[in-house]
Design an enzyme around this catalytic site. Sequence first.
Site, PDB file in Angstrom:
ATOM      1  N   ASP A  31       0.857  -1.189   0.000  1.00 55.39           N
ATOM      2  CA  ASP A  31       0.000   0.000   0.000  1.00 55.39           C
ATOM      3  C   ASP A  31       0.894   1.241   0.000  1.00 55.39           C
ATOM      4  OD1 ASP A  31      -3.190   0.620   1.140  1.00 55.39           O
ATOM      5  OD2 ASP A  31      -1.729   2.241   1.031  1.00 55.39           O
ATOM      6  N   ILE A  32       0.546   2.217  -0.842  1.00 58.79           N
ATOM      7  CA  ILE A  32       1.385   3.399  -1.005  1.00 58.79           C
ATOM      8  C   ILE A  32       1.300   4.326   0.218  1.00 58.79           C
ATOM      9  CG2 ILE A  32      -0.256   4.987  -2.126  1.00 58.79           C
ATOM     10  CD1 ILE A  32       1.900   5.483  -4.269  1.00 58.79           C
ATOM     11  N   GLU A  96     -12.429   3.611  -1.145  1.00 62.32           N
ATOM     12  CA  GLU A  96     -11.971   4.760  -1.940  1.00 62.32           C
ATOM     13  C   GLU A  96     -11.577   4.350  -3.356  1.00 62.32           C
ATOM     14  OE1 GLU A  96      -8.831   6.512   0.330  1.00 62.32           O
ATOM     15  OE2 GLU A  96     -10.211   7.418   1.778  1.00 62.32           O
ATOM     16  N   VAL A  97     -11.044   3.135  -3.506  1.00 59.71           N
ATOM     17  CA  VAL A  97     -10.654   2.638  -4.830  1.00 59.71           C
ATOM     18  C   VAL A  97     -11.647   1.539  -5.212  1.00 59.71           C
ATOM     19  CG1 VAL A  97      -8.860   1.526  -6.203  1.00 59.71           C
ATOM     20  CG2 VAL A  97      -8.221   3.198  -4.450  1.00 59.71           C
ATOM     21  N   HIS A 101     -10.320  -4.885  -3.050  1.00 60.38           N
ATOM     22  CA  HIS A 101      -8.969  -5.140  -2.528  1.00 60.38           C
ATOM     23  C   HIS A 101      -9.053  -5.527  -1.067  1.00 60.38           C
ATOM     24  CE1 HIS A 101      -9.928  -0.859  -2.283  1.00 60.38           C
ATOM     25  NE2 HIS A 101      -9.263  -0.841  -1.134  1.00 60.38           N
ATOM     26  N   HIS A 103      -7.079  -5.551   2.361  1.00 58.74           N
ATOM     27  CA  HIS A 103      -5.930  -5.016   3.089  1.00 58.74           C
ATOM     28  C   HIS A 103      -5.391  -6.102   4.012  1.00 58.74           C
ATOM     29  CE1 HIS A 103      -6.740  -0.576   2.469  1.00 58.74           C
ATOM     30  NE2 HIS A 103      -7.938  -1.059   2.190  1.00 58.74           N
TER      31      HIS A 103
HETATM   32  P1  AMP Z   1      -9.857   1.705   0.516  1.00 58.39           P
HETATM   33  O1  AMP Z   1     -10.202   2.863   1.420  1.00 58.39           O
HETATM   34  O2  AMP Z   1     -10.095   0.376   1.170  1.00 58.39           O
HETATM   35  O3  AMP Z   1     -10.511   1.819  -0.846  1.00 58.39           O
HETATM   36  O4  AMP Z   1      -8.284   1.785   0.358  1.00 58.39           O
HETATM   37  C1  AMP Z   1      -7.615   2.168  -0.790  1.00 58.39           C
HETATM   38  C2  AMP Z   1      -6.148   1.940  -0.491  1.00 58.39           C
HETATM   39  O5  AMP Z   1      -5.422   1.981  -1.700  1.00 58.39           O
HETATM   40  C3  AMP Z   1      -5.545   2.991   0.452  1.00 58.39           C
HETATM   41  O6  AMP Z   1      -4.981   2.325   1.579  1.00 58.39           O
HETATM   42  C4  AMP Z   1      -4.482   3.665  -0.419  1.00 58.39           C
HETATM   43  O7  AMP Z   1      -3.350   4.047   0.308  1.00 58.39           O
HETATM   44  C5  AMP Z   1      -4.182   2.578  -1.435  1.00 58.39           C
HETATM   45  N1  AMP Z   1      -3.667   3.067  -2.708  1.00 58.39           N
HETATM   46  C6  AMP Z   1      -4.213   4.011  -3.508  1.00 58.39           C
HETATM   47  N2  AMP Z   1      -3.470   4.175  -4.618  1.00 58.39           N
HETATM   48  C7  AMP Z   1      -2.439   3.300  -4.524  1.00 58.39           C
HETATM   49  C8  AMP Z   1      -1.319   2.995  -5.354  1.00 58.39           C
HETATM   50  N3  AMP Z   1      -1.111   3.618  -6.509  1.00 58.39           N
HETATM   51  N4  AMP Z   1      -0.453   2.045  -4.951  1.00 58.39           N
HETATM   52  C9  AMP Z   1      -0.643   1.404  -3.771  1.00 58.39           C
HETATM   53  N5  AMP Z   1      -1.686   1.652  -2.936  1.00 58.39           N
HETATM   54  C10 AMP Z   1      -2.563   2.593  -3.305  1.00 58.39           C
END
Ligand code: AMP
Length: 145
Positions: A31-32, A96-97, A101, A103
């Site tokens: 995770d970034i 958010e994405v 995914h 975690h």
């Molecule tokens: P969520 O709130 O569960 O949708 O989490 C999205 C996660 O994706 C967050 O922890 C971000 O830090 C992670 N994230 C977003 N963009 C990237 C990226 N380019 N590479 C790695 N992790 C990312």
Amino acid sequence: MNPYTIFADIVAGRAPASKVYEDEDVLAFMDIRPVTPGHLLVIPKTPARSLSELDPELGGKLFRVGQQLAAALRASEVGCDGVNFFLADGVTAGQEVFHVHLHVIPRTPGDGFGLRARPTHPARADLDYLAGSIRGALGRAGGKD
Ligand code: AMP
């Protein structure tokens, strides 16, 4: 709705990622913005915006890979004492994405990670009522009874 997410670019190799595992179905990478050192994300290569769109076989595979990664985190220099899995499905859940995914979050004492919640104490009758409602919905959704 726009199906694009940064994770699709990572799968396609158009965006950078610090990969830790890859096979034909699944990719895992750092995770970034890690909430603890070693925080990983496990994603299906075929995009699914939500759990309802995710192939259940692939969902099972996400968990299996997460399980292996949890063991690897414990054995690695991350040196964690515990691991949390977390999956946000929907905006209200903190997603958010919009590419499913999982975690995988390594835990050490005092690392500051936690879920905020206010546990309640419903009566057994209320638990039974909602259990019945959910059992009914499970049947309609095609789950096993
Ligand atoms: P969520 O709130 O569960 O949708 O989490 C999205 C996660 O994706 C967050 O922890 C971000 O830090 C992670 N994230 C977003 N963009 C990237 C990226 N380019 N590479 C790695 N992790 C990312």
